[in-house]
Write a protein that holds these residues in place. Structure first.
Motif, mmCIF file in Angstrom:
data_model
loop_
_atom_site.group_PDB
_atom_site.id
_atom_site.type_symbol
_atom_site.label_atom_id
_atom_site.label_comp_id
_atom_site.label_asym_id
_atom_site.label_seq_id
_atom_site.Cartn_x
_atom_site.Cartn_y
_atom_site.Cartn_z
ATOM 1 N N MET A 1 0.840 -1.197 0.000
ATOM 2 C CA MET A 1 0.000 0.000 0.000
ATOM 3 C C MET A 1 0.874 1.245 0.000
ATOM 4 N N SER A 2 0.637 2.172 -0.935
ATOM 5 C CA SER A 2 1.467 3.366 -1.028
ATOM 6 C C SER A 2 1.139 4.330 0.095
ATOM 7 N N GLU A 3 2.140 5.129 0.459
ATOM 8 C CA GLU A 3 1.958 6.089 1.537
ATOM 9 C C GLU A 3 1.050 7.236 1.089
ATOM 10 N N ILE A 4 0.345 7.818 2.052
ATOM 11 C CA ILE A 4 -0.516 8.967 1.779
ATOM 12 C C ILE A 4 0.361 10.207 1.731
ATOM 13 N N LYS A 5 0.353 10.897 0.603
ATOM 14 C CA LYS A 5 1.207 12.074 0.431
ATOM 15 C C LYS A 5 0.493 13.304 1.012
ATOM 16 N N VAL A 6 1.068 13.829 2.097
ATOM 17 C CA VAL A 6 0.425 14.913 2.849
ATOM 18 C C VAL A 6 1.231 16.207 2.741
ATOM 19 N N LEU A 7 0.523 17.293 2.459
ATOM 20 C CA LEU A 7 1.115 18.632 2.460
ATOM 21 C C LEU A 7 0.605 19.378 3.691
ATOM 22 N N LEU A 8 1.514 19.981 4.456
ATOM 23 C CA LEU A 8 1.152 20.734 5.650
ATOM 24 C C LEU A 8 1.188 22.227 5.351
ATOM 25 N N ALA A 9 0.188 22.954 5.852
ATOM 26 C CA ALA A 9 0.145 24.404 5.651
ATOM 27 C C ALA A 9 -0.232 25.095 6.949
ATOM 28 N N ASP A 10 0.737 25.781 7.550
ATOM 29 C CA ASP A 10 0.516 26.508 8.799
ATOM 30 C C ASP A 10 1.617 27.556 8.920
ATOM 31 N N ASP A 11 1.248 28.770 9.316
ATOM 32 C CA ASP A 11 2.243 29.835 9.390
ATOM 33 C C ASP A 11 2.988 29.871 10.728
ATOM 34 N N HIS A 12 2.673 28.949 11.618
ATOM 35 C CA HIS A 12 3.380 28.875 12.899
ATOM 36 C C HIS A 12 4.376 27.715 12.863
ATOM 37 N N ALA A 13 5.656 28.038 12.943
ATOM 38 C CA ALA A 13 6.707 27.028 12.830
ATOM 39 C C ALA A 13 6.591 25.953 13.904
ATOM 40 N N ILE A 14 6.232 26.350 15.123
ATOM 41 C CA ILE A 14 6.128 25.385 16.222
ATOM 42 C C ILE A 14 5.011 24.379 15.944
ATOM 43 N N VAL A 15 3.884 24.880 15.454
ATOM 44 C CA VAL A 15 2.759 23.995 15.118
ATOM 45 C C VAL A 15 3.170 23.047 14.002
ATOM 46 N N MET A 16 3.836 23.595 12.995
ATOM 47 C CA MET A 16 4.276 22.791 11.863
ATOM 48 C C MET A 16 5.201 21.660 12.314
ATOM 49 N N GLU A 17 6.144 22.013 13.191
ATOM 50 C CA GLU A 17 7.082 21.001 13.687
ATOM 51 C C GLU A 17 6.341 19.904 14.447
ATOM 52 N N GLY A 18 5.337 20.311 15.230
ATOM 53 C CA GLY A 18 4.556 19.329 15.975
ATOM 54 C C GLY A 18 3.803 18.390 15.059
ATOM 55 N N LEU A 19 3.215 18.937 14.003
ATOM 56 C CA LEU A 19 2.487 18.116 13.037
ATOM 57 C C LEU A 19 3.428 17.137 12.343
ATOM 58 N N GLU A 20 4.608 17.621 12.013
ATOM 59 C CA GLU A 20 5.586 16.760 11.335
ATOM 60 C C GLU A 20 5.992 15.588 12.218
ATOM 61 N N VAL A 21 6.175 15.855 13.516
ATOM 62 C CA VAL A 21 6.543 14.785 14.452
ATOM 63 C C VAL A 21 5.429 13.745 14.540
ATOM 64 N N ILE A 22 4.198 14.231 14.669
ATOM 65 C CA ILE A 22 3.042 13.333 14.789
ATOM 66 C C ILE A 22 2.880 12.457 13.551
ATOM 67 N N LEU A 23 2.906 13.088 12.382
ATOM 68 C CA LEU A 23 2.634 12.360 11.146
ATOM 69 C C LEU A 23 3.808 11.489 10.710
ATOM 70 N N SER A 24 5.010 11.918 11.027
ATOM 71 C CA SER A 24 6.191 11.134 10.654
ATOM 72 C C SER A 24 6.242 9.801 11.393
ATOM 73 N N ALA A 25 5.528 9.724 12.511
ATOM 74 C CA ALA A 25 5.513 8.491 13.294
ATOM 75 C C ALA A 25 4.663 7.408 12.635
ATOM 76 N N SER A 26 3.877 7.806 11.637
ATOM 77 C CA SER A 26 3.014 6.848 10.954
ATOM 78 C C SER A 26 3.677 6.346 9.677
ATOM 79 N N ALA A 27 3.690 5.032 9.513
ATOM 80 C CA ALA A 27 4.272 4.436 8.308
ATOM 81 C C ALA A 27 3.371 4.638 7.092
#
Length: 204
Positions: A1-27
């Motif tokens: 099964m191919s990975e879901i290609k996700v684009l993140l859009a948020d102007d707050h760097a801290i929020v963006m980093e948090g989202l990246e950590v959360i989503l990166s944990a998913s295969a």
């Protein structure tokens, strides 16, 4: 099964980093990009393959709602999940009208976000947080009582009329009456249709 290609859009760097950590944990998820406003989203999807966009609702240059409108018009296959800090009732109807696939509060973007991504990629809307945005007047437009909504919520859990009655401390006959009334009001004839309608409209 191919990975879901996700684009993140948020102007707050801290929020963006948090989202990246959360989503990166998913295969199952691949973060293909991170941008800071709606215009950058539109430019990115024009030149890159994207399955789903996670949009902050408040961004400079172009906000999330405006961006979502343009995305759905130009790229209807791309799924959209809106993130917001506040339960603002003013944009709920707009979200549903545009056809945004999901919406949740930034305070619930851990497992909830991963769950929302999974649901919308399987063709099911994720409006779990919208039930908190609905005012009594907005619920009233469907002419459903609070008790009827309680019954629908338990129907969604897969409970029988007897089990719903036990949970709500009412008789099985009363539950069946509520179910019949709900179907009549919504002009539907199956329990599954009622549950799906309620989910689609943020009632449960």
């Amino acid at each position: 099964m191919s990975e879901i290609k996700v684009l993140l859009a948020d102007d707050h760097a801290i929020v963006m980093e948090g989202l990246e950590v959360i989503l990166s944990a998913s295969a199952e998820v691949e973060i293909v990009g991170s941008v800071f406003n709606g215009e950058e989203v539109l430019a990115f999807v024009k030149n890159n393959e994207v399955d789903l966009v996670v949009l902050d609702i408040n961004m400079p240059v172009m906000d999330g709602i405006t961006c979502a409108k343009q995305l759905k018009k130009a790229y209807p296959a791309i799924k959209i999940i809106i993130l917001t800090m506040y339960a603002q009732k003013s944009f709920v109807e707009e979200i549903v009208k545009i056809g945004i696939d999901g919406c949740l509060l930034k305070s619930n973007t851990g497992k909830e976000l991963l769950g929302a991504i999974s649901m919308v990629m399987n063709g099911r809307p994720y409006y779990d947080q919208l039930k908190a945005f609905k005012s009594e007047d907005e619920v009233r437009q469907y002419k459903l009582s609070k008790r009827e909504i309680d019954v629908i919520r338990l129907m969604a859990e897969g409970l029988t009329s007897s089990e719903i009655g036990e949970r709500l401390f009412i008789s099985e006959l009363t539950v069946q009456t509520h179910r019949k009334n709900v179907m009549r009001k919504l002009d539907l004839n199956k329990g599954l249709q009622v549950v799906q309608f309620a989910k689609d409209n943020g009632l449960i």
